[in-house]
Design a protein around this motif. Sequence first.
Motif, PDB file in Angstrom:
ATOM      1  N   ARG A   1       0.827  -1.208   0.000  1.00 52.43           N
ATOM      2  CA  ARG A   1       0.000   0.000   0.000  1.00 52.43           C
ATOM      3  C   ARG A   1       0.860   1.256   0.000  1.00 52.43           C
ATOM      4  O   ARG A   1       0.525   2.243  -0.645  1.00 52.43           O
ATOM      5  N   ARG A   2       1.968   1.206   0.718  1.00 49.68           N
ATOM      6  CA  ARG A   2       2.847   2.368   0.757  1.00 49.68           C
ATOM      7  C   ARG A   2       3.471   2.613  -0.619  1.00 49.68           C
ATOM      8  O   ARG A   2       3.516   3.740  -1.099  1.00 49.68           O
TER       9      ARG A   2
ATOM     10  N   ARG B   1      -6.847   9.404  -8.349  1.00 48.37           N
ATOM     11  CA  ARG B   1      -5.807   9.869  -7.430  1.00 48.37           C
ATOM     12  C   ARG B   1      -4.411   9.791  -8.045  1.00 48.37           C
ATOM     13  O   ARG B   1      -3.470  10.393  -7.515  1.00 48.37           O
TER      14      ARG B   1
ATOM     15  N   SER C   1       0.826   3.900  -3.058  1.00 48.17           N
ATOM     16  CA  SER C   1       0.484   5.290  -2.745  1.00 48.17           C
ATOM     17  C   SER C   1       1.557   6.246  -3.245  1.00 48.17           C
ATOM     18  O   SER C   1       1.259   7.306  -3.810  1.00 48.17           O
TER      19      SER C   1
ATOM     20  N   GLU D   1       1.271   6.593  -6.977  1.00 47.83           N
ATOM     21  CA  GLU D   1       0.147   7.450  -7.345  1.00 47.83           C
ATOM     22  C   GLU D   1       0.497   8.919  -7.143  1.00 47.83           C
ATOM     23  O   GLU D   1       0.155   9.773  -7.964  1.00 47.83           O
ATOM     24  N   GLU D   2       1.177   9.221  -6.043  1.00 42.52           N
ATOM     25  CA  GLU D   2       1.591  10.604  -5.792  1.00 42.52           C
ATOM     26  C   GLU D   2       2.577  11.073  -6.849  1.00 42.52           C
ATOM     27  O   GLU D   2       2.529  12.223  -7.301  1.00 42.52           O
TER      28      GLU D   2
END
Length: 319
Positions: free
Chosen positions: A71-72, A275, A75, A78-79
């Motif tokens: 998940r990290r 996102r 994420s 995505e950022e």
Amino acid sequence: MQLELRHLEAVCRIAEAGSLGRAASRLGVSQPALSAQLRRIERVVGGELFVRGRHGVEPTALGQFVLARARRVLSEMEELTAGARAVAPGTPLRLGCILLVLLDGLLEQIERELAGREITVDVEHSVTALARLLGSGRYDAVLYGEVNDHEVPLPEGVLARTLIPREPFCVRLPADHPLAARAEVELADLAEEPWMTLLEDDDGGPEALVAACARAGFTPSLRYRITDRKMHWDLIAAGRAVSVSQPTAPAAEGTVLRPLAGSPITGRIRLAWNRAAVPAAQAELLYRAAGRAYLAQLDNNPFHRAWWDAHPELHPDLG
């Protein structure tokens, strides 16, 4: 085999769905193919990631470890993608919408909030199409409505925020209609009227209208479905139909808007964005622009302004 982002995505989807079958459906693959992929991933990491439990599959201790880091990583990717799109020269922000009243003032508000950013805006007549095009990357963000308890399924990788949690739909009548003089209209009193159906047929609107009429003791005669706003209003002005409407809708010659007693049909307005394409700061600016565009329409109808002022808990948080 080396782990790739798609493998991390698969592990996360299995955990979120709680079963291989649901996860496979969301990922668009067959369950046997996802099971085979999971076995390959487990061979790489050295043990089982999920076991069958009382409520579907549950992560093992190793699975919890892998999930936290997956998940990290996802994420951060995505950022990275969102940040790159935000600073890349000449990359427009692509916004899709259904035909909401606030669209009349949305562009002006977006220009204020995202000054200098190129933006494209397209209008669709299907909420399902909006969600699909958001998932495929055609749009970066979408603005849409839902009626009563209907919830639009959103694709993976999308975040959503409710702009207006509830607004009571009203009815548009011919100005010379016998009910036009009333402060509010009982739905049952419209049992003999021909109805203009809602423009969108997949936001829960048609079902909500039919259900509300059934509770009022009749089945509505759904006569017309007109996507052109002026033609829609002209047919009502001519006495050929009535229709439900957002309470912020503007006046139209030969018609009047009246609240429905008991608010049998309500809508909400939501903003959703990819996102991986829209940074949180830009999503916040889009939310503010849409919120201010909605507020600018409140005084179109005094009855809705009075209702709105009596429900501050529903007001958008514009900072």
